[in-house]
Design a protein around this motif. Structure first.
Motif, PDB file in Angstrom:
ATOM      1  N   ARG A   1       0.852  -1.198   0.000  1.00 11.71           N
ATOM      2  CA  ARG A   1       0.000   0.000   0.000  1.00 11.71           C
ATOM      3  C   ARG A   1       0.882   1.241   0.000  1.00 11.71           C
ATOM      4  NH1 ARG A   1      -0.787   1.753   5.536  1.00 11.71           N
ATOM      5  NH2 ARG A   1      -2.688   2.806   4.948  1.00 11.71           N
ATOM      6  N   VAL A   2       0.277   2.356  -0.326  1.00  9.72           N
ATOM      7  CA  VAL A   2       1.004   3.620  -0.363  1.00  9.72           C
ATOM      8  C   VAL A   2       0.856   4.329   0.985  1.00  9.72           C
ATOM      9  CG1 VAL A   2       0.766   3.882  -2.862  1.00  9.72           C
ATOM     10  CG2 VAL A   2      -0.973   4.856  -1.359  1.00  9.72           C
ATOM     11  N   PRO A   3       1.704   5.322   1.239  1.00  9.81           N
ATOM     12  CA  PRO A   3       1.572   6.081   2.488  1.00  9.81           C
ATOM     13  C   PRO A   3       0.236   6.813   2.557  1.00  9.81           C
ATOM     14  CG  PRO A   3       3.632   6.603   1.373  1.00  9.81           C
ATOM     15  CD  PRO A   3       2.821   5.782   0.427  1.00  9.81           C
ATOM     16  N   ASP A   4      -0.163   7.164   3.772  1.00  8.32           N
ATOM     17  CA  ASP A   4      -1.381   7.926   4.001  1.00  8.32           C
ATOM     18  C   ASP A   4      -1.075   9.396   3.720  1.00  8.32           C
ATOM     19  OD1 ASP A   4      -3.872   8.808   4.791  1.00  8.32           O
ATOM     20  OD2 ASP A   4      -3.391   8.736   6.930  1.00  8.32           O
ATOM     21  N   LEU A   5      -1.337   9.809   2.488  1.00  7.88           N
ATOM     22  CA  LEU A   5      -1.071  11.179   2.042  1.00  7.88           C
ATOM     23  C   LEU A   5      -2.296  11.725   1.320  1.00  7.88           C
ATOM     24  CD1 LEU A   5       2.414  10.526   0.373  1.00  7.88           C
ATOM     25  CD2 LEU A   5       2.028  11.565   2.615  1.00  7.88           C
ATOM     26  N   THR A   6      -2.582  12.977   1.559  1.00  9.37           N
ATOM     27  CA  THR A   6      -3.647  13.626   0.791  1.00  9.37           C
ATOM     28  C   THR A   6      -3.102  13.978  -0.586  1.00  9.37           C
ATOM     29  OG1 THR A   6      -3.077  15.868   1.469  1.00  9.37           O
ATOM     30  CG2 THR A   6      -4.611  14.638   2.901  1.00  9.37           C
ATOM     31  N   ASN A   7      -3.992  14.330  -1.496  1.00  7.37           N
ATOM     32  CA  ASN A   7      -3.561  14.774  -2.827  1.00  7.37           C
ATOM     33  C   ASN A   7      -2.613  15.967  -2.708  1.00  7.37           C
ATOM     34  OD1 ASN A   7      -5.310  12.869  -3.880  1.00  7.37           O
ATOM     35  ND2 ASN A   7      -6.914  14.356  -4.345  1.00  7.37           N
ATOM     36  N   ALA A   8      -2.970  16.922  -1.850  1.00  2.00           N
ATOM     37  CA  ALA A   8      -2.147  18.123  -1.665  1.00  2.00           C
ATOM     38  C   ALA A   8      -0.770  17.763  -1.123  1.00  2.00           C
ATOM     39  CB  ALA A   8      -2.854  19.108  -0.744  1.00  2.00           C
ATOM     40  N   GLU A   9      -0.710  16.820  -0.194  1.00  2.00           N
ATOM     41  CA  GLU A   9       0.588  16.396   0.356  1.00  2.00           C
ATOM     42  C   GLU A   9       1.441  15.714  -0.706  1.00  2.00           C
ATOM     43  OE1 GLU A   9      -0.718  15.688   5.007  1.00  2.00           O
ATOM     44  OE2 GLU A   9      -0.937  14.045   3.561  1.00  2.00           O
ATOM     45  N   GLN A  10       0.811  14.886  -1.544  1.00  2.00           N
ATOM     46  CA  GLN A  10       1.564  14.235  -2.620  1.00  2.00           C
ATOM     47  C   GLN A  10       2.199  15.273  -3.541  1.00  2.00           C
ATOM     48  OE1 GLN A  10      -1.312  11.751  -4.516  1.00  2.00           O
ATOM     49  NE2 GLN A  10      -1.063  10.092  -3.051  1.00  2.00           N
ATOM     50  N   LEU A  11       1.400  16.248  -3.958  1.00  2.00           N
ATOM     51  CA  LEU A  11       1.926  17.275  -4.865  1.00  2.00           C
ATOM     52  C   LEU A  11       3.008  18.115  -4.196  1.00  2.00           C
ATOM     53  CD1 LEU A  11      -1.376  18.332  -6.629  1.00  2.00           C
ATOM     54  CD2 LEU A  11       0.485  16.944  -7.565  1.00  2.00           C
ATOM     55  N   ALA A  12       2.823  18.439  -2.927  1.00  2.00           N
ATOM     56  CA  ALA A  12       3.837  19.218  -2.211  1.00  2.00           C
ATOM     57  C   ALA A  12       5.134  18.431  -2.081  1.00  2.00           C
ATOM     58  CB  ALA A  12       3.316  19.629  -0.833  1.00  2.00           C
ATOM     59  N   LEU A  13       5.050  17.135  -1.801  1.00  2.00           N
ATOM     60  CA  LEU A  13       6.257  16.312  -1.715  1.00  2.00           C
ATOM     61  C   LEU A  13       7.012  16.286  -3.037  1.00  2.00           C
ATOM     62  CD1 LEU A  13       4.895  13.345   0.411  1.00  2.00           C
ATOM     63  CD2 LEU A  13       6.801  14.853   1.057  1.00  2.00           C
ATOM     64  N   VAL A  14       6.291  16.137  -4.127  1.00  2.00           N
ATOM     65  CA  VAL A  14       6.943  16.118  -5.446  1.00  2.00           C
ATOM     66  C   VAL A  14       7.597  17.468  -5.726  1.00  2.00           C
ATOM     67  CG1 VAL A  14       6.543  15.923  -7.931  1.00  2.00           C
ATOM     68  CG2 VAL A  14       5.502  14.273  -6.372  1.00  2.00           C
ATOM     69  N   ALA A  15       6.916  18.563  -5.409  1.00  2.00           N
ATOM     70  CA  ALA A  15       7.487  19.894  -5.622  1.00  2.00           C
ATOM     71  C   ALA A  15       8.737  20.107  -4.771  1.00  2.00           C
ATOM     72  CB  ALA A  15       6.449  20.978  -5.310  1.00  2.00           C
ATOM     73  N   VAL A  16       8.669  19.732  -3.500  1.00  2.00           N
ATOM     74  CA  VAL A  16       9.819  19.901  -2.604  1.00  2.00           C
ATOM     75  C   VAL A  16      11.009  19.089  -3.117  1.00  2.00           C
ATOM     76  CG1 VAL A  16      10.704  19.380  -0.284  1.00  2.00           C
ATOM     77  CG2 VAL A  16       8.485  20.507  -0.555  1.00  2.00           C
ATOM     78  N   GLY A  17      10.776  17.843  -3.489  1.00  2.00           N
ATOM     79  CA  GLY A  17      11.863  16.998  -3.984  1.00  2.00           C
ATOM     80  C   GLY A  17      12.475  17.528  -5.268  1.00  2.00           C
TER      81      GLY A  17
END
Length: 168
Positions: free
Chosen positions: A100-116
């Motif tokens: 399974r994937v981590p418990d992340l909201t859509n907004a958190e997923q996008l923020a993680l990709v942007a930060v990385g």
């Protein structure tokens, strides 16, 4: 703030000491990196799966290190393979083998990709106009974190992002 000692004289590629404006931009990169890493660590703490938590913690550490110490005037602008790997967009899929994937909201997923993406790119600003380029990239991180904070959708990963089972 950057992790460089105050007594360290930063040099540009011509061997000259970098100016105050560049030092201020580097200090801001360190501060943004610290804020972003703290946000990622808060997301990590929320994970019930320890493997996902560790992936997010490694991501946070890489963000903190790259934005705090790896932007080196006069340097190559490169990020080591190990750090680049930790900043990879696979962070939104979490640890392999968990089913399974981590418990992340859509907004958190996008923020993680942007930060990385920004953290992986930031050191290359030393090859161009660091005083203009680095603040523009750092602003992307700040906007992504603000957007994630103001869009706290409930629930986990969006449909379609579930890790397919490899068991047969």
């Amino acid at each position: 703030m950057t992790c460089l000692p105050v007594t360290t004289a930063l040099r540009d590629d011509d061997g000259g000491e970098v100016g105050r404006a560049v030092r201020e931009v580097l200090a801001e990169a360190g501060a943004v990196g610290e804020r972003a890493a703290a946000w990622v660590e808060a997301v990590a703490v929320r994970q019930s799966d320890g493997a996902h938590r560790r992936v997010l913690e490694m991501f946070a550490g890489a963000v903190r290190r790259v934005l705090g110490r790896e932007i080196v005037p006069g340097g190559s602008g490169e990020v080591s393979c190990g750090l680049r790997y930790r900043l990879d967009a696979y962070v939104v899929l979490g640890a392999a083998g968990t089913g399974r994937v981590p418990d992340l909201t859509n907004a958190e997923q996008l923020a993680l990709v942007a930060v990385g993406a920004v953290a992986a790119t930031a050191p290359s600003t030393v090859l161009g106009d660091i005083e203009a380029d680095l603040p523009a990239l750092l602003a992307v991180i700040d906007r992504a974190l603000a957007w994630a904070a103001h869009n706290p959708q409930a629930g986990s990963a969006p449909s379609g992002l579930e890790r397919p089972s490899t068991a047969q």
